[in-house]
Structure formats: structure tokens, C-alpha cells
Design an enzyme around this catalytic site. Structure first.
Site, short mmCIF file in Angstrom:
data_model
loop_
_atom_site.label_atom_id
_atom_site.label_comp_id
_atom_site.label_asym_id
_atom_site.label_seq_id
_atom_site.Cartn_x
_atom_site.Cartn_y
_atom_site.Cartn_z
N GLU A 47 45.09 42.01 52.49
CA GLU A 47 45.72 42.85 53.35
C GLU A 47 46.04 42.14 54.88
OE1 GLU A 47 44.87 47.23 52.25
OE2 GLU A 47 43.03 46.26 53.22
N CYS A 60 46.92 40.85 62.36
CA CYS A 60 45.57 40.42 61.98
C CYS A 60 45.65 39.83 60.42
CB CYS A 60 44.92 41.55 61.77
SG CYS A 60 43.31 41.72 61.37
N CYS A 67 34.46 38.93 50.83
CA CYS A 67 33.86 38.00 51.81
C CYS A 67 32.39 38.08 51.13
CB CYS A 67 33.88 38.78 53.16
SG CYS A 67 32.84 37.83 54.34
N CYS A 71 28.20 41.96 55.46
CA CYS A 71 27.77 42.92 56.96
C CYS A 71 27.62 44.16 56.47
CB CYS A 71 28.76 42.69 57.85
SG CYS A 71 28.70 40.91 58.31
N CYS A 74 30.78 46.86 56.68
CA CYS A 74 32.31 46.40 56.47
C CYS A 74 32.73 46.47 55.02
CB CYS A 74 32.18 44.91 56.90
SG CYS A 74 34.03 43.97 56.44
N GLY A 123 37.60 38.70 55.11
CA GLY A 123 36.87 37.44 54.90
C GLY A 123 36.57 36.86 56.29
N ASN A 254 34.82 52.11 62.17
CA ASN A 254 35.86 52.86 61.03
C ASN A 254 35.28 53.28 59.72
OD1 ASN A 254 37.88 52.93 62.95
ND2 ASN A 254 37.99 50.47 62.63
N CYS A 297 40.17 48.12 61.46
CA CYS A 297 39.16 47.02 61.34
C CYS A 297 38.03 47.53 60.48
CB CYS A 297 38.22 47.06 62.64
SG CYS A 297 39.04 46.21 64.13
#
Ligand code: SAH
Ligand code: SF4
Length: 331
Positions: A47, A60, A67, A71, A74, A123, A254, A297
Site C-alpha cells: 500500500e 507514505c 515485515c 512489532c 503493527c 516494511g 490506530n 499508520c
């Protein structure tokens, strides 16, 4: 193009194409934020998000399909890693955005829709070092996009050796995903901290600033309710970053389905920020953009074929949580 030789034109026609990754979905949020889902083959999608503001337009950009760094808060990290994007797939996101937004007509010095780039999409950009640096060099090159180094920001979760390499190869503005004031908590939230703990990370930030286009590092701090958002943690954060010239960017979490975390209440965010401000730090709260189209994010989550064992581990956990629902809340 008539200003290159016929032989070169023929060779280019035979060997090269000008194309970004095919766009499979184009979504516009109520606030004007626009998200493109791009197909990068073998069942993977990435994206790219455009965030329009009054005096700038920020793109962005994603650097990997998925990834590997896991984390805990995320969405991309939850999906697993598939592969690094190539240079064309990275710069192709900028090429596409300018073309699609209609501000690029190929002329030098023309205004383009994208004035700023942040390597903050899917990523970890420093885990795809060579391709990301080559793509960023094109962003900076006067014969390509001509963006100043201050207008290109790379965000990293803290891959210390690669931060040093970036400082020498392509020192753009740097953002570092800190998210916790101490190693015990950061180990949980940003697992790469177990390899490069906060002390080493901050030393790398100080080394980076010597060559950076800005004389500070931006620390990103996602505020997770009841996890890292107390006033005591804010005070600890002040002490932790004291030696590094920095700004702190507070990011309201988010949410995404099954994340197990909640966004901090607005008054908790305000109190946390107040502690930083009173200690003399520059602290901003990031305005959440595009969350109605999951473009904010950490919500970026194209379909990624997880080639790690994570998918299996998660499936096992899902079965376990069916037996004990409390487990599902474990990040
Ligand atoms: N891998 C890099 C860049 C991509 S993530 C990095 O981690 O820095 C860009 C930013 O979004 C990071 O600061 C990341 O921690 C943050 N982020 C990830 N998930 C989030 C979420 N669910 N809500 C808010 N911010 C998130
Ligand atoms: Fe990867 Fe960054 Fe998400 Fe961590 S926050 S999993 S490093 S994309």
C-alpha cells in the site's frame, strides 16, 4: 523521445518498460487521504498513501511486502514477511502518485503533487537497504525528482548497523520508532530491541545527526492505552532521550482487528505530551489521517503470503484462544 539515438530507443523498446506495480484498488478517505493497493505478484500487495495538506503533499511509501520484525502493535508486522520490493517497485509508487494526481507533466521545476516522502509504509526500509537507498537517491536526484534531503524521511524500528550505513550512503531525515522508555517494555513492543537495545540505538542516533539534513532525530511513540502512556513513563522517556537532540512525535494507536491494544484516551495523550513539553522537549501529536480507509499508520496490510512460520504460530494461538479466550488479548 527523439533526443536519444535510434539504436538506444530500439534497445529500450525491447528491454525496458515504464510502469509501476499495477494498482488494484484506489480509495479516498473523507479527509482526502488516498490509498493505492498495488499488486506486486505472487499473491502479494503493498500500500501507498498520499496525505494532502495545505502547503505540502506527503507520500507514505512501502519498502517490503510484509515485515519480518513483528512489532506487536503493527498490522504489517502481524502479517509476516514475504519479500523486499525492488527499486522500480519503490520509486514506482512515487512515479504513480505524481502521475495519478495529475501534477507531473515531465517538465523541470514543475510543481508536483508529492512534495515530501516518508518511508513509513509497509516494511522496515533498512532491512531492504540497497534498494531503498537507490530509490531514495532517485528521489533526491535533480534529474529525477529533485526532493531535498529534508523532505525525504526514513523511519526505522532501530536497525543500528544499517543506520550507520545510511548515514554514509544517503543521509535523509531520520525518524526512529522508540515507543517505550525502557528496554523491558521495548523488548515486548519492538522485538528488534533485544538485538539493539535503547542505549545502542540512541548512540546510533547521535552519530547519525552529525550528517543528517536536520539537526535532530524524530522519535515516534505510539500511545497504547495502559501499556506505555502513563505520566511516569513520560517522565522516564524524558530521561531516556535526554542526550539526543530530538523531537517526539506522539502517534495515537490506530486499531486493527485482533490487535489486542486500544488507543490512549485524548486526555492521557495530552497529559503525556504535557510532561514532555514541561521538560523542554518538542513534542507533537500526529493527526490521524485516513483511518476510515485503514490508511493510517500501522494499518497497512495488503495481502501478504507469509513465508515465515508466524502464520502457523498464530493459527496455533487462535486454536488455543478458542479454548481460553483471554489468550487472544496477548499481543
Ligand atoms: N518499519 C518502520 C517504518 C514503517 S512503520 C518503522 O517501524 O519505523 C511507520 C510507523 O508507524 C512506525 O513508527 C510504526 O511504529 C508506526 N505504527 C505501526 N503500527 C501502528 C499502529 N497500529 N498505530 C499507529 N502507528 C503504528
Ligand atoms: Fe515492521 Fe515497522 Fe511494523 Fe515494526 S512497526 S512490524 S518494523 S513495519
Amino acid at each position: 523521445m527523439t533526443d536519444i539515438s535510434r539504436a538506444l530507443r530500439e534497445r529500450l523498446a525491447a528491454e525496458a518498460v515504464i510502469a509501476g506495480p499495477p494498482v488494484v484498488r484506489d480509495t479516498i478517505a473523507a479527509d482526502g487521504t488516498r490509498k493505492w493497493l498495488m499488486d506486486v505478484g505472487t499473491g502479494n500487495a503493498i500500500e501507498t498513501v498520499f496525505i494532502p495538506e495545505t502547503h505540502r503533499g506527503t507520500l507514505c511509501i512501502s519498502s517490503q511486502a510484509g515485515c519480518a520484525l513483528e512489532c506487536s502493535f503493527c498490522a504489517t508486522g502481524r502479517q509476516g514477511f514475504n519479500r523486499n520490493l525492488g527499486v522500480a517497485e519503490i520509486i514506482g509508487q512515487l512515479w504513480w502518485a505524481n502521475k495519478c494526481l495529475g501534477a507531473y507533466d515531465g517538465g523541470r521545476g514543475e510543481s508536483r503533487a508529492v512534495s515530501n516522502v516518508v518511508m513509513m509504509g509497509m516494511g522496515e526500509p533498512l532491512a531492504n537497504f540497497d534498494n531503498v537507498v537507490t530509490a531514495m537517491q532517485l528521489m533526491l536526484d535533480d534529474d529525477a525528482y529533485g526532493l531535498s534531503r529534508r523532505r525525504v524521511t526514513l523511519s526505522t524500528s532501530g536497525m543500528v548497523p544499517a543506520m550507520d550505513r545510511l548515514r554514509d550512503a544517503c543521509p535523509v531525515a531520520l525518524a526512529v520508532s522508540l515507543h517505550a522508555p525502557n528496554d523491558a517494555l521495548r523488548n515486548e513492543l519492538v522485538p528488534i530491541n533485544r538485538k539493539y537495545p535503547i542505549r545502542e540505538l540512541l548512540a546510533a542516533c547521535t552519530r547519525y545527526i552529525e550528517k543528517a539534513p536536520r539537526d535532530f532525530v524524530t522519535f515516534e511513540y505510539v500511545l497504547l492505552a495502559g501499556v506505555n502512556d502513563s505520566e511516569a513513563q513520560a517522565r522516564e522517556l524524558v530521561d531516556t532521550v535526554a542526550a539526543v537532540p530530538c523531537k517526539v512525535n506522539l502517534i495515537p494507536f490506530n486499531p486493527f482487528p485482533g490487535s489486542g491494544y486500544a488507543r490512549s484516551a485524548p486526555d492521557a495523550v495530552a497529559r503525556f505530551r504535557e510532561v514532555l513539553l514541561r521538560a523542554g522537549l518538542v513534542a507533537t501529536t500526529r493527526k490521524t489521517r485516513g483511518d476510515d480507509i485503514a490508511a493510517a499508520c500501522g494499518q497497512l496490510a495488503g495481502q501478504v503470503a507469509d513465508k515465515t512460520r508466524r502464520a502457523q504460530r498464530r493459527a496455533t494461538r487462535a486454536v488455543a484462544s478458542a479454548v481460553d479466550p483471554a489468550l487472544e488479548l496477548a499481543p
